[in-house]
Enzyme design. Structure first.
Site, PDB file in Angstrom:
ATOM      1  N   SER A 170      62.942  53.570  13.871  1.00  0.00           N
ATOM      2  CA  SER A 170      62.825  52.728  13.862  1.00  0.00           C
ATOM      3  C   SER A 170      62.421  51.573  15.512  1.00  0.00           C
ATOM      4  O   SER A 170      62.650  51.042  15.380  1.00  0.00           O
ATOM      5  CB  SER A 170      63.940  51.738  13.443  1.00  0.00           C
ATOM      6  OG  SER A 170      63.690  50.374  12.735  1.00  0.00           O
ATOM      7  N   LYS A 187      59.151  53.622  11.853  1.00  0.00           N
ATOM      8  CA  LYS A 187      59.401  52.318  11.307  1.00  0.00           C
ATOM      9  C   LYS A 187      58.750  51.607  11.826  1.00  0.00           C
ATOM     10  O   LYS A 187      59.200  51.695  13.118  1.00  0.00           O
ATOM     11  CB  LYS A 187      60.733  52.075   9.858  1.00  0.00           C
ATOM     12  CG  LYS A 187      61.339  51.524   9.915  1.00  0.00           C
ATOM     13  CD  LYS A 187      62.374  50.949   9.530  1.00  0.00           C
ATOM     14  CE  LYS A 187      63.523  50.020   9.612  1.00  0.00           C
ATOM     15  NZ  LYS A 187      64.498  50.291   8.448  1.00  0.00           N
ATOM     16  N   LYS A 235      59.337  47.016  12.991  1.00  0.00           N
ATOM     17  CA  LYS A 235      59.729  45.989  12.487  1.00  0.00           C
ATOM     18  C   LYS A 235      58.587  44.998  12.211  1.00  0.00           C
ATOM     19  O   LYS A 235      57.873  44.949  13.539  1.00  0.00           O
ATOM     20  CB  LYS A 235      60.657  46.122  13.164  1.00  0.00           C
ATOM     21  CG  LYS A 235      61.720  46.105  13.199  1.00  0.00           C
ATOM     22  CD  LYS A 235      62.742  46.000  12.331  1.00  0.00           C
ATOM     23  CE  LYS A 235      63.849  46.713  11.933  1.00  0.00           C
ATOM     24  NZ  LYS A 235      64.689  46.571  10.908  1.00  0.00           N
ATOM     25  N   ASP A 294      58.911  47.813   7.893  1.00  0.00           N
ATOM     26  CA  ASP A 294      60.456  46.657   7.628  1.00  0.00           C
ATOM     27  C   ASP A 294      59.935  45.015   7.656  1.00  0.00           C
ATOM     28  O   ASP A 294      59.645  44.731   9.122  1.00  0.00           O
ATOM     29  CB  ASP A 294      61.577  47.081   7.864  1.00  0.00           C
ATOM     30  CG  ASP A 294      62.526  46.589   7.630  1.00  0.00           C
ATOM     31  OD1 ASP A 294      62.978  46.084   6.798  1.00  0.00           O
ATOM     32  OD2 ASP A 294      64.369  47.547   7.912  1.00  0.00           O
ATOM     33  N   GLU A 337      59.453  48.171   3.696  1.00  0.00           N
ATOM     34  CA  GLU A 337      61.101  48.224   3.268  1.00  0.00           C
ATOM     35  C   GLU A 337      61.014  46.780   3.713  1.00  0.00           C
ATOM     36  O   GLU A 337      61.071  45.400   3.981  1.00  0.00           O
ATOM     37  CB  GLU A 337      61.875  48.286   4.410  1.00  0.00           C
ATOM     38  CG  GLU A 337      63.132  48.684   4.670  1.00  0.00           C
ATOM     39  CD  GLU A 337      63.685  49.409   5.249  1.00  0.00           C
ATOM     40  OE1 GLU A 337      63.498  50.048   6.689  1.00  0.00           O
ATOM     41  OE2 GLU A 337      65.614  48.757   5.691  1.00  0.00           O
ATOM     42  N   ASP A 351      66.198  46.642   0.796  1.00  0.00           N
ATOM     43  CA  ASP A 351      67.620  46.964   1.784  1.00  0.00           C
ATOM     44  C   ASP A 351      68.528  46.207   1.807  1.00  0.00           C
ATOM     45  O   ASP A 351      69.506  46.330   0.755  1.00  0.00           O
ATOM     46  CB  ASP A 351      66.957  47.058   3.156  1.00  0.00           C
ATOM     47  CG  ASP A 351      68.464  47.631   4.099  1.00  0.00           C
ATOM     48  OD1 ASP A 351      69.121  47.222   4.003  1.00  0.00           O
ATOM     49  OD2 ASP A 351      67.627  47.377   5.621  1.00  0.00           O
ATOM     50  N   LYS A 367      72.995  51.533   2.705  1.00  0.00           N
ATOM     51  CA  LYS A 367      73.259  51.424   4.569  1.00  0.00           C
ATOM     52  C   LYS A 367      74.469  51.482   3.576  1.00  0.00           C
ATOM     53  O   LYS A 367      75.023  50.560   2.783  1.00  0.00           O
ATOM     54  CB  LYS A 367      73.385  50.541   5.089  1.00  0.00           C
ATOM     55  CG  LYS A 367      71.757  50.035   5.786  1.00  0.00           C
ATOM     56  CD  LYS A 367      71.909  48.523   6.433  1.00  0.00           C
ATOM     57  CE  LYS A 367      69.675  49.285   7.259  1.00  0.00           C
ATOM     58  NZ  LYS A 367      69.919  48.112   7.789  1.00  0.00           N
ATOM     59  N   GLY A 426      70.413  52.224   9.014  1.00  0.00           N
ATOM     60  CA  GLY A 426      71.749  52.157  10.196  1.00  0.00           C
ATOM     61  C   GLY A 426      71.685  51.155  10.997  1.00  0.00           C
ATOM     62  O   GLY A 426      70.948  50.322  10.075  1.00  0.00           O
TER      63      GLY A 426
END
Ligand code: OSB
Ligand code: MG
Length: 370
Positions: free
Chosen positions: A135, A161, A163, A188, A214, A239, A263, A291
């Site tokens: 991530s 991934k 952000k 995400d 996401e 998520d 999660k 996570g």
């Protein structure tokens, strides 16, 4: 199993690199370790929240408060034959899933040791290795993002991934796709977008072959996510919006997503994670493990859960040294050269808890006794 004592340990872990998401910069991370004393042995769990209520409404302090005032007193001094009976006692607490998850996990740890079965076995895991992805936080520059991705790919991570936030999305993805046309890439948004202003951004992202987007929209929304999913081919992954199997059922019913990130903390523990996993599997919806920058204790449960059959996308499972200088387990996991993590198939956590490290980082300790 009789519950004799519960220790709540609020840890303050210095981070060696800060991690930026659309909701802010994480540069110091607290977490709560639950130490459960029973007549059959000791177990550990982790309530992995953050210092501030930015990801969801919980914080490390609310976790300590809910556990101390409500959840731990509800189980103390009592005898339990199953995890289901144990969690029933504190089910009256509305929400506060991350707080509850640490307590549930500590029970699983003892159960696993008492029964001589690994967490993987107890959870019904089938994979001996899980595939992981990195991530990549929001950086100051595209160059810094490139550098992070290069390092991650060298280390074997099988998915990247990114952000994203408004203003740090389409152009960034375009530049990354130019450089790496074939990698497994996803983004995400951590709820930073809304349909009214930003729908074009998601339409523009369509041509970059992203594995998923996401949680682009609000954490308490599934309606707009459903509208968005109708307008784009790229799978939407939820998520923040999924806090229970019921949430998952409703989201799938209205087609708000095609993938779910589980999660364990966000949904209250392993029991609920397994329910979501099973529901998704029945409906042909793949899941993956998210996570919360857990320590080796929290990650131990995540790894065991992620070994279940329908965890088919790479997990967020960076080893501790990506965030912290030290872990609180002695033999923390690492990423294999092929980007996988081994699932330990032994009773208990599978990792040796380092009591000295826990002591070193403990900010506050609360004891609950009968
Ligand atoms: O939304 O998945 C998220 C980290 C902090 C807060 C929210 C998220 C993340 C991650 C996972 O991306 C990082 C990890 O635990 O490895
Ligand atoms: Mg997320």
């Amino acid at each position: 199993m009789k519950i004799e004592k519960i220790e709540l340990l609020q840890l303050d872990l210095p981070m060696n690199t800060s991690f930026q998401t659309s909701f802010g910069v994480l540069s110091t991370k607290q977490t709560v370790i639950v130490k459960l004393y029973t007549d059959k042995g000791i177990g550990y769990g982790e309530s992995a929240s953050f210092n501030a209520p930015l990801y969801n409404y919980e914080t490390v302090d609310t976790c300590m408060y809910i556990l101390e005032k409500f959840a731990a007193p509800a189980v103390i001094g009592k005898e339990f034959n199953s995890v289901e009976d144990f969690v029933k006692e504190y089910k009256f607490v509305v929400g506060h899933n991350i707080a509850k998850s640490g307590l549930e996990f500590s029970f699983w740890d003892v159960k696993s040791q008492v029964e001589g079965k690994s967490l993987k076995q107890l959870f019904g895991g089938v994979q001996s290795k899980i595939v992981t992805g990195e991530s990549v936080g929001i950086k100051d520059s595209v160059e810094a993002t490139f550098k992070n991705i290069e390092e991650a790919l060298e280390r074997g991570y099988q998915r990247i991934k990114l952000k994203i936030k408004p203003g740090w999305d389409v152009e960034l993805v375009e530049k990354i796709r130019d450089k790496w046309p074939d990698i497994d890439l996803m983004v995400d948004g951590n709820s930073a977008y809304n349909l009214e202003e930003h729908v074009d951004i998601f339409k523009k992202l369509e041509k970059f072959n992203l594995t998923m987007i996401e949680q682009p929209l609000a954490e308490d929304d599934i309606i707009d996510h459903a509208t968005l999913q109708k307008e784009i081919e790229t799978p939407v992954c939820l998520d923040e919006s999924i806090t229970s199997a019921e949430d998952a059922r409703k989201a799938l019913e209205i087609k708000a997503c095609k993938i779910i990130n589980i999660k364990p903390g966000r949904v209250g523990g392993a029991l609920e994670s397994i329910k979501i996993h099973d529901l998704c599997q029945k409906q042909g919806i793949g899941v993956w493990n998210g996570g919360m920058l857990e320590t080796g204790i929290g990650r131990a449960f995540n790894i065991a859960l992620a070994s279940k059959e329908n965890y088919i996308y790479p997990a967020d499972m960076s080893p501790f040294y990506d965030f912290y200088s030290e872990d609180i387990v002695e033999d923390s996991f690492d990423i294999n050269p092929d980007g996988t993590v081994d699932v330990r198939d032994v009773p208990g956590l599978g990792y040796k808890v380092d009591e000295k490290k826990i002591e070193k980082y403990t900010l506050r300790k609360v004891e609950i006794k009968k």
